[in-house]
Write an enzyme that holds these catalytic residues in place. Sequence first.
Site, PDB file in Angstrom:
ATOM      1  N   GLU A 189       0.833  -1.210   0.000  1.00 39.97           N
ATOM      2  CA  GLU A 189       0.000   0.000   0.000  1.00 39.97           C
ATOM      3  C   GLU A 189       0.870   1.264   0.000  1.00 39.97           C
ATOM      4  O   GLU A 189       0.403   2.345   0.356  1.00 39.97           O
ATOM      5  CB  GLU A 189      -0.966   0.025   1.195  1.00 39.97           C
ATOM      6  CG  GLU A 189      -1.678  -1.283   1.490  1.00 39.97           C
ATOM      7  CD  GLU A 189      -2.599  -1.756   0.391  1.00 39.97           C
ATOM      8  OE1 GLU A 189      -2.711  -1.070  -0.646  1.00 39.97           O
ATOM      9  OE2 GLU A 189      -3.217  -2.828   0.554  1.00 39.97           O
ATOM     10  N   ARG A 241       5.719   8.708  -5.797  1.00 39.53           N
ATOM     11  CA  ARG A 241       4.761   8.684  -6.904  1.00 39.53           C
ATOM     12  C   ARG A 241       4.518  10.081  -7.438  1.00 39.53           C
ATOM     13  O   ARG A 241       4.312  11.024  -6.677  1.00 39.53           O
ATOM     14  CB  ARG A 241       3.438   8.070  -6.430  1.00 39.53           C
ATOM     15  CG  ARG A 241       2.352   8.101  -7.513  1.00 39.53           C
ATOM     16  CD  ARG A 241       1.159   7.263  -7.159  1.00 39.53           C
ATOM     17  NE  ARG A 241       0.374   7.758  -6.050  1.00 39.53           N
ATOM     18  CZ  ARG A 241      -0.947   7.589  -5.943  1.00 39.53           C
ATOM     19  NH1 ARG A 241      -1.615   6.940  -6.876  1.00 39.53           N
ATOM     20  NH2 ARG A 241      -1.590   8.041  -4.899  1.00 39.53           N
ATOM     21  N   GLY A 258     -12.045   6.266 -18.520  1.00 43.04           N
ATOM     22  CA  GLY A 258     -13.455   6.586 -18.612  1.00 43.04           C
ATOM     23  C   GLY A 258     -13.934   6.940 -20.008  1.00 43.04           C
ATOM     24  O   GLY A 258     -15.091   7.345 -20.192  1.00 43.04           O
ATOM     25  N   ASP A 353      -1.457  -0.142  -9.894  1.00 40.35           N
ATOM     26  CA  ASP A 353      -1.765  -1.563  -9.756  1.00 40.35           C
ATOM     27  C   ASP A 353      -1.736  -2.195 -11.144  1.00 40.35           C
ATOM     28  O   ASP A 353      -2.386  -1.691 -12.077  1.00 40.35           O
ATOM     29  CB  ASP A 353      -3.157  -1.763  -9.148  1.00 40.35           C
ATOM     30  CG  ASP A 353      -3.166  -1.556  -7.639  1.00 40.35           C
ATOM     31  OD1 ASP A 353      -2.102  -1.718  -7.013  1.00 40.35           O
ATOM     32  OD2 ASP A 353      -4.235  -1.223  -7.090  1.00 40.35           O
ATOM     33  N   TRP A 407      -0.565   5.268   0.075  1.00 37.41           N
ATOM     34  CA  TRP A 407      -1.304   5.800  -1.070  1.00 37.41           C
ATOM     35  C   TRP A 407      -2.806   5.524  -0.927  1.00 37.41           C
ATOM     36  O   TRP A 407      -3.546   5.567  -1.878  1.00 37.41           O
ATOM     37  CB  TRP A 407      -0.739   5.304  -2.389  1.00 37.41           C
ATOM     38  CG  TRP A 407      -1.058   3.910  -2.836  1.00 37.41           C
ATOM     39  CD1 TRP A 407      -1.532   2.869  -2.107  1.00 37.41           C
ATOM     40  CD2 TRP A 407      -0.900   3.426  -4.175  1.00 37.41           C
ATOM     41  NE1 TRP A 407      -1.677   1.760  -2.895  1.00 37.41           N
ATOM     42  CE2 TRP A 407      -1.301   2.062  -4.166  1.00 37.41           C
ATOM     43  CE3 TRP A 407      -0.471   3.984  -5.375  1.00 37.41           C
ATOM     44  CZ2 TRP A 407      -1.271   1.265  -5.312  1.00 37.41           C
ATOM     45  CZ3 TRP A 407      -0.440   3.194  -6.513  1.00 37.41           C
ATOM     46  CH2 TRP A 407      -0.834   1.851  -6.482  1.00 37.41           C
ATOM     47  N   ASP A 466      -5.064  -7.140   2.484  1.00 36.76           N
ATOM     48  CA  ASP A 466      -6.234  -7.319   1.615  1.00 36.76           C
ATOM     49  C   ASP A 466      -7.506  -7.516   2.421  1.00 36.76           C
ATOM     50  O   ASP A 466      -8.583  -7.049   2.009  1.00 36.76           O
ATOM     51  CB  ASP A 466      -6.022  -8.519   0.695  1.00 36.76           C
ATOM     52  CG  ASP A 466      -4.807  -8.341  -0.189  1.00 36.76           C
ATOM     53  OD1 ASP A 466      -4.923  -7.667  -1.214  1.00 36.76           O
ATOM     54  OD2 ASP A 466      -3.746  -8.870   0.174  1.00 36.76           O
TER      55      ASP A 466
END
Length: 529
Positions: A189, A241, A258, A353, A407, A466
């Site tokens: 994470e 990042r 999108g 991811d 994040w 998770d």
Amino acid sequence: MSLGYVALVLHAHLPFVRHPESDYVLEEEWLHEAIIETYIPLIHVFEGLQRDGIDFKITMSMTPPLTAMLQDPVLQERFDDYLGKLEELTELEIERHAKNGHMRYLAEYYAKEFHEVRKTWERYDRNLITAFKKFLDSNNLEIITCGATHGYFPLMKMYPQAVWSQIQVACESYEETFGRAPKGIWLPECAYYEGVERMLADAGLRYFLTDGHGILYARPRPRFGTYAPIFTESGVAAFGRDQESSQQVWSSEVGYPGAAEYREFYRDLGWDAEYEYIKPYIMPNGQRKNVGVKYHKITGKGVGSSDKELYDPYWAKEKAADHAGNFMDNRSKQIQHLNGAMGRKPIVVSPYDAELFGHWWYEGPWFIDYFCRKSWHDQQTYEMTHLADYLRGNPTQQVCRPSQSSWGYKGFHEYWLNETNAWIYPHLHKIAERMIELARMEPTDELEWRALNQAAREVLLAQSSDWAFIMRTGTMVPYAVRRTKSHVQRFNKIYDDLKIGKVDSGWLQKVEAIDNIFPNINYRVYRPM
């Protein structure tokens, strides 16, 4: 001569879901879906780039649970069956839509896609690790590790041995899988707390990734922000990042995924088809589920599910090429601006991811393919790099102390510690304490040795972030609760048996067969540091 660097970083992770004790568990299909929609498509992209002489550079984490599952014979066999059903279904779909031109075109498209997946799956003898290792060996892919089971380090820091075990077991698993030690780690994470870098250094790791604000709020304030790594006092580098490039890809609202032309994730044949027709391809209890055949496109914002228009892979691929070109242009402008402001070459680190590409954003692998090709042929402003190559070429950086960060939502820890999942942590803390206690034991026979090692596995599996994440999102919550409880209960039984000196050998054998991750684990990894 380039003005800077762009580093794509893909985080490939799934929790360890393996149930040989059951004929069917829906959650095992997380792996099947990711193989078809993400991992094999990425392999196809990498193979195509190599074939065409494009010396691409990408960093990719592959977590120990994922590498274990990809090599597991039980799950390989179940994937074979899963893929076989999809192949059968698409042949039926071709017949069903024989007189409907566009629907037949889509059914044939899926049939061809699943056929290519089958060919690749069999070409690598059902072991995709072989494929990814090939790109690691050619230095196109820098594969890094993660926590052993993606445990959330900041919520474990009161037990340093527990954090150390997550790191050390991950490094050992990586070496067993890839035949070399890892250079870098994706902190689970991207969650950092001050001091963890010393353990990373002790494990031989060279660098880690964190969120941008972990770098921006470092002490002293980094001169170049997130556009250069910093060295911690332990000598381990931290990469942050880049928010701008991340949002362009990640966000379904303002980012690329999108677009109206792209495939609609939430409309699936498993829900659209007549029940009796689709029944052989859904859950054994007759409950509908996604089957992975999707005929519709996003169409537009606010368009209801029933009003979605039919998908066309041709135009979706064209849009992916447009978006890759736009991403290249934006990175070129960003690098030019930063180079002028910094007076040195910046690095833009863009982590995502891996499962975003293909699973959630179906066209994502095409986007990566086009971006790598365009970066190679159509610009000279930046060079693509992976993080290990960058550090080799840029060994001098500012020394700072990163800030605590993740994040997740709001950038810190509340996504993994809130009213939905707080109940798990007293149990996780207790079994960590007890495991540290057990680590001082010396087994009197092989059965106790096996029990101690299985206890270590159960702690690691219970610690997976998770489960807390799923509880927070509100999807598949019963499964996450069941998994947390089962690992805690299994550990506590082993603990109690060891304390009275009477291990239940039959029961232990069954648990070893189910939770068989880390076959070479040594429970002494939990001994006081």
